[in-house]
Enzyme design. Structure first.
Site, PDB file in Angstrom:
ATOM      1  N   ASP A   1       0.814  -1.213   0.000  1.00  0.00           N
ATOM      2  CA  ASP A   1       0.000   0.000   0.000  1.00  0.00           C
ATOM      3  C   ASP A   1       0.854   1.272   0.000  1.00  0.00           C
ATOM      4  OD1 ASP A   1      -2.104  -1.728   0.188  1.00  0.00           O
ATOM      5  OD2 ASP A   1      -2.324  -1.485   2.365  1.00  0.00           O
TER       6      ASP A   1
HETATM    7  N1  LIG Z   1       2.371   1.412  10.343  1.00  0.00           N
HETATM    8  C1  LIG Z   1       1.288   1.938  10.846  1.00  0.00           C
HETATM    9  O1  LIG Z   1       1.363   2.668  11.844  1.00  0.00           O
HETATM   10  C2  LIG Z   1      -0.037   1.703  10.224  1.00  0.00           C
HETATM   11  C3  LIG Z   1      -1.123   2.258  10.874  1.00  0.00           C
HETATM   12  C4  LIG Z   1      -2.374   2.101  10.297  1.00  0.00           C
HETATM   13  C5  LIG Z   1      -2.511   1.388   9.100  1.00  0.00           C
HETATM   14  N2  LIG Z   1      -1.421   0.852   8.497  1.00  0.00           N
HETATM   15  C6  LIG Z   1      -1.615   0.220   7.201  1.00  0.00           C
HETATM   16  O2  LIG Z   1      -0.781  -0.882   6.991  1.00  0.00           O
HETATM   17  C7  LIG Z   1      -0.395  -0.882   5.608  1.00  0.00           C
HETATM   18  C8  LIG Z   1       1.113  -0.888   5.562  1.00  0.00           C
HETATM   19  O3  LIG Z   1       1.585  -0.923   4.232  1.00  0.00           O
HETATM   20  P1  LIG Z   1       2.753  -1.887   3.784  1.00  0.00           P
HETATM   21  O4  LIG Z   1       3.103  -1.500   2.418  1.00  0.00           O
HETATM   22  O5  LIG Z   1       3.838  -1.882   4.793  1.00  0.00           O
HETATM   23  O6  LIG Z   1       2.155  -3.327   3.872  1.00  0.00           O
HETATM   24  P2  LIG Z   1       0.890  -3.910   3.087  1.00  0.00           P
HETATM   25  O7  LIG Z   1       0.301  -2.922   2.178  1.00  0.00           O
HETATM   26  O8  LIG Z   1       0.045  -4.524   4.127  1.00  0.00           O
HETATM   27  O9  LIG Z   1       1.528  -5.006   2.174  1.00  0.00           O
HETATM   28  C9  LIG Z   1       2.288  -6.032   2.708  1.00  0.00           C
HETATM   29  C10 LIG Z   1       2.656  -6.965   1.577  1.00  0.00           C
HETATM   30  O10 LIG Z   1       3.643  -7.863   2.068  1.00  0.00           O
HETATM   31  C11 LIG Z   1       3.482  -9.093   1.399  1.00  0.00           C
HETATM   32  N3  LIG Z   1       3.916 -10.165   2.295  1.00  0.00           N
HETATM   33  C12 LIG Z   1       3.273 -10.679   3.357  1.00  0.00           C
HETATM   34  N4  LIG Z   1       4.008 -11.643   3.917  1.00  0.00           N
HETATM   35  C13 LIG Z   1       5.124 -11.756   3.162  1.00  0.00           C
HETATM   36  C14 LIG Z   1       6.260 -12.596   3.238  1.00  0.00           C
HETATM   37  N5  LIG Z   1       6.405 -13.538   4.202  1.00  0.00           N
HETATM   38  N6  LIG Z   1       7.247 -12.441   2.307  1.00  0.00           N
HETATM   39  C15 LIG Z   1       7.116 -11.516   1.331  1.00  0.00           C
HETATM   40  N7  LIG Z   1       6.048 -10.698   1.221  1.00  0.00           N
HETATM   41  C16 LIG Z   1       5.067 -10.826   2.135  1.00  0.00           C
HETATM   42  C17 LIG Z   1       2.017  -9.216   1.092  1.00  0.00           C
HETATM   43  O11 LIG Z   1       1.862  -9.715  -0.258  1.00  0.00           O
HETATM   44  P3  LIG Z   1       1.790 -11.277  -0.521  1.00  0.00           P
HETATM   45  O12 LIG Z   1       0.681 -11.780   0.297  1.00  0.00           O
HETATM   46  O13 LIG Z   1       1.613 -11.389  -1.999  1.00  0.00           O
HETATM   47  O14 LIG Z   1       3.148 -11.838  -0.085  1.00  0.00           O
HETATM   48  C18 LIG Z   1       1.475  -7.790   1.137  1.00  0.00           C
HETATM   49  O15 LIG Z   1       1.023  -7.313  -0.095  1.00  0.00           O
HETATM   50  C19 LIG Z   1      -0.993   0.334   4.966  1.00  0.00           C
HETATM   51  O16 LIG Z   1      -2.203   0.039   4.377  1.00  0.00           O
HETATM   52  C20 LIG Z   1      -1.207   1.226   6.148  1.00  0.00           C
HETATM   53  O17 LIG Z   1      -2.225   2.160   5.937  1.00  0.00           O
HETATM   54  C21 LIG Z   1      -0.191   0.989   9.039  1.00  0.00           C
END
Ligand SMILES: NC(=O)c1ccc[n+]([C@@H]2O[C@H](COP(=O)([O-])OP(=O)(O)OC[C@H]3O[C@@H](n4cnc5c(N)ncnc54)[C@H](OP(=O)(O)O)[C@@H]3O)[C@@H](O)[C@H]2O)c1
Ligand SMILES: NC(=O)c1ccc[n+]([C@@H]2O[C@H](COP(=O)([O-])OP(=O)(O)OC[C@H]3O[C@@H](n4cnc5c(N)ncnc54)[C@H](OP(=O)(O)O)[C@@H]3O)[C@@H](O)[C@H]2O)c1
Lengths: 108, 465, 108, 465
Positions: B386
Site C-alpha cells: 500500500d
Molecule cells: N504502520 C502503521 O502505523 C499503520 C497504521 C495504520 C494502518 N497501516 C496500514 O498498513 C499498511 C502498511 O503498508 P505496507 O506496504 O507496509 O504493507 P501492506 O500494504 O500490508 O503489504 C504487505 C505486503 O507484504 C506481502 N507479504 C506478506 N508476507 C510476506 C512474506 N512472508 N514475504 C514476502 N512478502 C510478504 C504481502 O503480499 P503477498 O501476500 O503477496 O506476499 C502484502 O502485499 C498500509 O495500508 C497502512 O495504511 C499501518
C-alpha cells in the site's frame, strides 16, 4: 470530592496534558514504537489504586476485583518496561567498523 | 502525615514520568528516559505500600498478585516477537483498561451511596471508558493477530445501534448522578460498555487497527485520569493526561500519514471489501529470478530498499541487513526508505531494522527520500504494498487516495519481493506491479533476500579472490 | 494553608515549571526581547492579589499598600503588552517587493 | 460557588499564558501568542473583580488605581525607545516585585498571628525576594541608564557583608516561622532585603547587567509563585513558574554565549577596572574616510554587516537598512551577522533591525556565519566591539577569554565604524583595531552610515542614468 479538589485536579490535568503535548510531539518517528510501549507501562500506574483496594480488604468483592486489577496492571508495567528496554537496546547510531565489513551479521 | 509523604513521593514520580517521555526525544537519551520512568514507578509503588490501612493479609494478597503479574509480564515482555508488537500493545491496553475499570467499579461499591454528583459523573465515565477500551482493545488485538476477520464487518443500521447503546450508557450515568445509590445500574452500564467496545471495532478494517489502538490508548489515558479524579490521586491524573495525549498525538500522526480524518477512521469502515478495482488493467507482469535480480542490483549505482509489512512477517530484517552490507561492499550506495505507516505500527520498520543493527541514521523518512527516486537506479520493495501504491496519487476512487506514498515508480527500475499478486492491508490492487519497469521477484521475503545476499557476495568473491 | 493545599501547589508549580522549560527553550533568539517584555506583562498577574486586597478595604494600611501594588502591576501589564505588541509588529519575513528597490525607506 | 467559577476562569487564564509563551516560538505565531496572553489576563482580571467581599469604595479605589497605572503604563509602553529596552525591562521588574512584595506584606499583617509554619516560611521568602528584586532591579536600571557608575564597585569584605545580611534575613524568617506573631520583625526583614538588593548589584559590572536582569526576572517569578502559595492562587503559581523558568533560561543562554558561569556573574565582579591591557600592542591604526570606505564596499562581492551596541545608541538601524539596500542594488551580496550578546539584551539587534524592516531571515546567527568569514570580502563592524574581539580566542588573561565571538578577523578586510578608540562594555582594548587589514572609520554610526549609503547609491545613479 470537594469542588476545590475538582478544580485542583482540573489544573493538574490541564497542565499535564499541555506538557504531554509539548513533550510527545518531539518524539521522533523512529522511537514511536518504544514510546507506545513506554506509555503503556506508565499508564499501568493505576496499580497504586488497586494495591490500596486489595490491601485494605474492605469486602470480598473488593478483594477479588482488586486482585485481578493488581495482576493486570503488574503484567503491563513489567512487560511494558521490559519491551521498551529490549527495543531501545537495539537502536544504534553508527555501524561499528567491523560490522560494515560483514564480520558481524547483526543477529542478536 | 504519612499520607502527605506519600503524596510528595507521587510528585517525584510524576516528574519522573514527564522526564521519561521528554527524554524519549532522541535515541541517545531514550534509555535515560526509560530509567526515569522506572524509578518514578518504583517510588510510587513503594510509597503506596506504606499507605495506612493495608492489612497483613492484604500484603500477602498484594505480594501474590504482584508475583503472578510479574510471572506473566516477564515472558510477555521478553518473548513476544517484534512483528507481534501491535497485538501485544493492544492486549496490554486491554489489561490496563480492565484494571482501571475494576478499580473504578470497586470504588463505586465501597463508597456508594455517598458519592457527589461530579464524582459520580466522572466515575461513570471512567467505568464506561475502561470497559469499552477493554473489549475494544481485545477486538483490535484479535483482528491484528488474525484470530478475527480483518475485513470490516458492516450490517444495516450499524451507526444507529451504536448510538443507541452509547445513548443508553450515557442515560445510565445521568441516572446514577442523580441517584448514586442505584447500584443495580452498574452491571448494566458495564455490559453496555463491553458491548459498545466490541461493536465499535467490528466495522473497522484491519488496516485502521493501529490508528484505533492509538485512539484506544488515548481513551485509556482519559479513563486513568478520571480514576485519578475519583481517587483524588494526582499521580494518576498526570499519568493519565500524558498517556492520553500520547495516544492522541500518535493517532493524529497516523491519520495524517494516511490522509484520513478521525471521523473517517471511526465511522468510515475503511477498506470495505471492494470489487476488483477497475482502475487497474491487469496487464503483463514481468517476473524475474533471484539470479537476474542480484545481477541488476550489483550493476546499480544506488539502491533504495523499501521495507513493508511483508519484511516483518517474514522476519527478514537480518537478511536485509546482510544484503545491504554485501551491496555496499560492491560499491553500491544503499539507503532505506521508511514510510510513516509501513508495517502495522508507527515506527515498526525502524524497530525491526534497529534490531538487525542497521544504524538509524541510514533510515530516511518519506519526505527526505521522495525527491531522490528519479535519480535512483533500483528500488527494492520488500513486502511493502500500500505504501508504494501510485493509486494514492491519481485514482480518486481508491480508498487510499490522497495518502502520501513513497514514489518508487519514479525510479529507473523497481523490484518487488512478495509471495503472490495478492493485495496488501488496504485490500486493493497495486498498478505498480503491472508497470513495465517493475520486476516481480516472487517468494517469501526472507528466502528471496538471503538468496540475493548470497548471490551478490558470492559473485563478488569469485571475482575478487 | 493545609498540608494538602501545599502539596497541590507543589504539583502545580512543578508541572508549570517543566512546561515553562519546554516551551521557553523553543523561543528563538530572534524573539528573546519580545519574550522578556511578554513575561514581564504576564508576571504582573500578581495584580489579582492586589485587587482583592485593595477592594476588601480591611484596613487603611492594606488599602494604601494595595493601592500602590495595583498601580505598579497595572503599569507593568499595560506597558508590557504594549511594548510586546510594538515589537512584534516590526518583525517581517520577506522584504515587500517595493522595499528592495528602495522605494520605501523602512522608516516607521 | 462564585469563588469556584473564578478559579475555573483562572484555569482558562493559566492555559492562555502557557499558549502565549508556546506561540512565541516563531514570528508568524507570536502575535497569536500575545493575544492569548492578553485574553487570559483580561479574563483573570474580570473574574477577580467579581470576588466576594469587594466593597463599593473598594471598586472606586480599584478603578482609580487601574487608571493611574494605565496612564503611566501606556506612555511607558509606547514612548520608550528600543535602545532603552533593557532599562525599561529592569524598571518593570522593580515595579512588579514591589507589587508582589507589598501584597505579601499586607497579607502578613491581615492574617498574623494565625499563620502556619510552612506558609510563614514561604511568605518570608516571598517578602525577601520581592524587596530584593525591587532594589536590585532599580540598581540595574540605573547602571544601564548610566545614572549610576557602570564599573563594578568593590570594597573589602564585600562577600562577608553580603552573606551576613543574607544570613540575618534568613534568621528573621526562621524566627517568624516559630513566632509568626512577631510583626515587628517584618520591617527589619524588609530593610535587610532592600539593602541586600542594592549590595548584590553594586559589585557587578554594567556588561553583566542583562544577565543579572534575567536572573532577577527569575527571582521575581519565584516570588510570584510564592505569593501564589500563600494566597492559594493557582494562577499566580503557574505565572510565577513560567516567569521564573523564562528568566532562568535566558540567563543561562546569556552566560553560555559569554562563556561564563552563574557564580562568576554573581560574585565575579566581571569587568573590574583594568590596567590598559598589555596583550595589545598599540600599533598603527589605519583610518579611512567615508569616500574610501564606500568605494571598498562597492567593489566587494559580499559584505557582512556586524551591528553592535553602537548602532543602537546612534539609532542607525534605518540608515543601515538603506545602505544594505543600496549595496544590494550594486550587486553586492549583503548579510547581517548577529552575535547572541551584541547590544545590551538578548535579541536586541534583531528587534532594532526588525524595526528598520530588515527581514528576519537575512539575519544570521553566529554559528551560521562564522564559517563564511574567510570567504567574505568586507566586514562592516558597526558600533560593535567586544563581540568581535579576538582576545576572547587567545588571550587567557582577558576577562572575555573563552567567549565565542564573530570571527571577523578572518575576513579579507574589516571596516570598523565607531567614534573613537575607546573600549566597549567589557572595558578592554581590542587588538582587531590594530590589525593591518582593519580600517577605522571614525564617527557617529548614524552619520557615517548615511554618508556611506549616499555615496554608494549616488555613484550608482551617475553611472546608471
Ligand atoms: N504502520 C502503521 O502505523 C499503520 C497504521 C495504520 C494502518 N497501516 C496500514 O498498513 C499498511 C502498511 O503498508 P505496507 O506496504 O507496509 O504493507 P501492506 O500494504 O500490508 O503489504 C504487505 C505486503 O507484504 C506481502 N507479504 C506478506 N508476507 C510476506 C512474506 N512472508 N514475504 C514476502 N512478502 C510478504 C504481502 O503480499 P503477498 O501476500 O503477496 O506476499 C502484502 O502485499 C498500509 O495500508 C497502512 O495504511 C499501518
Ligand atoms: N546583549 C546581551 O544580552 C548582553 C548581555 C550581557 C552582556 N552584554 C555585553 O554587552 C557587550 C556587547 O558587545 P557589543 O560589541 O555589541 O558592544 P560593545 O562592546 O559595548 O561596544 C560598543 C561600541 O560601540 C561604540 N559606540 C557607542 N556609541 C556609538 C555611536 N553613537 N556611534 C558609533 N559607535 C558607537 C563604542 O565605541 P566608541 O565609544 O569609540 O564609539 C563601543 O566600543 C558585550 O560585552 C556583552 O558581553 C550583552
Amino acid at each position: 470530592m470537594s469542588t476545590e479538589t475538582i478544580i485542583t485536579s482540573l489544573f493538574i490535568f490541564a497542565l499535564a496534558g499541555l506538557l504531554g503535548l509539548e513533550v510527545i510531539r518531539r518524539v521522533p518517528k523512529l522511537l514511536h514504537t518504544p514510546l507506545m510501549a513506554l506509555t503503556n507501562a506508565l499508564s499501568a500506574i493505576a496499580l497504586v489504586g488497586s494495591i490500596v483496594i486489595l490491601g485494605r480488604q474492605e469486602s470480598t468483592y473488593a478483594t477479588i476485583l482488586g486482585f485481578i486489577a493488581v495482576v493486570c496492571s503488574t503484567i503491563n508495567v513489567v512487560g511494558g518496561f521490559l519491551i521498551t528496554d529490549k527495543m531501545l537496546r537495539m537502536f544504534r547510531r553508527r555501524p561499528d567498523p567491523g560490522a560494515v565489513n560483514g564480520r558481524r551479521d547483526g543477529r542478536p | 502525615m504519612r499520607q502527605h509523604v506519600i503524596e510528595l513521593v507521587y510528585l517525584v514520580a510524576a516528574i519522573g514520568f514527564v522526564l521519561s517521555l521528554k527524554w524519549m526525544s532522541s535515541p541517545p537519551t531514550a534509555r535515560r528516559g526509560l530509567l526515569a520512568g522506572e524509578i518514578g514507578f518504583g517510588l510510587a509503588i513503594a510509597a503506596t505500600l506504606a499507605t495506612p490501612g493495608i492489612t497483613g493479609t492484604g500484603y500477602a494478597y498484594i505480594a501474590a498478585a504482584l508475583f503472578i503479574g510479574a510471572a506473566i509480564g516477564v515472558p510477555l515482555g521478553l518473548l513476544v516477537p517484534m512483528t507481534a508488537m501491535p497485538q501485544r500493545i493492544a492486549l496490554s491496553h486491554a489489561f490496563g483498561a480492565l484494571a482501571a475499570a475494576l478499580v473504578g467499579t470497586t470504588e463505586y461499591y465501597l463508597t456508594q451511596p455517598a458519592i457527589g454528583k461530579f464524582t459520580m459523573g466522572v466515575l461513570g465515565a471512567e467505568i464506561l471508558l475502561g470497559f469499552l477500551v477493554f473489549t475494544g482493545s481485545l477486538m483490535a488485538a484479535g483482528k491484528l493477530q488474525e484470530l478475527l476477520p480483518q475485513r470490516p464487518i458492516t450490517y444495516p443500521a450499524q451507526n444507529a445501534i451504536n448510538f443507541a447503546i452509547f445513548g443508553a450508557a450515557c442515560a445510565i450515568i445521568i441516572a446514577l448522578i442523580f441517584t448514586p445509590g442505584s447500584a443495580a445500574l452498574i452491571p448494566v452500564l458495564i455490559v453496555l460498555a463491553l458491548a459498545f467496545g466490541v461493536l465499535l471495532i467490528v466495522p473497522i478494517g484491519g488496516a485502521d487497527m493501529p490508528t484505533v489502538i492509538a485512539l484506544l490508548n488515548s481513551y485509556a489515558g482519559l479513563s486513568g485520569a478520571a480514576l485519578g479524579f475519583v481517587l483524588d490521586n494526582k499521580l494518576l491524573i498526570v499519568a493519565g493526561a500524558l498517556d492520553g495525549t500520547s495516544g492522541l498525538i500518535l493517532s493524529i500522526i497516523m491519520c495524517r500519514a494516511m490522509n484520513r480524518s478521525f471521523r473517517n477512521v471511526l465511522f468510515g469502515a475503511f477498506g470495505q471489501l471492494q470489487e476488483p478495482d477497475e482502475g487497474v488493467e491487469a496487464g503483463n507482469v514481468r517476473s524475474a529470478s533471484t539470479d537476474e535480480a542480484a545481477e541488476l542490483l550489483k550493476l546499480a549505482r544506488n539502491v533504495v530498499i523499501v521495507p513493508g509489512y511483508g519484511m516483518a512477517v517474514a522476519q527478514a530484517q537480518h537478511k536485509v541487513r546482510e544484503l545491504a552490507d554485501a551491496l555496499a561492499r560492491e560499491g553500491v550506495d544503499v539507503k532505506f526508505a521508511i514510510h510513516p505507516v509501513a508495517g502495522r505500527m508507527p515506527g515498526h520498520m525502524n524497530v525491526l531494522l534497529a534490531e538487525a543493527n542497521v544504524p538509524y541514521d541510514q533510515l530516511l523518512d518519506m519526505d527526505e527520500i521522495n525527491p531522490d527516486f528519479p535519480q535512483t537506479d533500483v528500488v527494492l520493495v520488500l513486502g511493502a504494498n500500500d505504501v508504494v501504491n501510485p493509486a494514492a496519487r491519481h485514482n480518486r476512487g481508491s480508498p487510499i487516495y490522497g495518502m502520501p506514498i513513497l514514489e518508487v515508480d519514479k525510479a529507473q527500475c523497481v523490484m518487488v519481493v512478495k509471495r503472490s499478486m495478492r493485495a496488501g492491508f488496504a485490500g486493493i490492487e497495486n498498478e505498480l506491479f503491472y508497470d513495465p519497469k517493475t520486476l516481480m521477484v516472487f517468494g517469501d521475503a526472507k528466502a528471496v533476500v538471503s538468496e540475493l545476499g548470497a548471490e551478490v557476495s558470492g559473485v563478488k568473491d569469485s571475482i575478487g579472490i
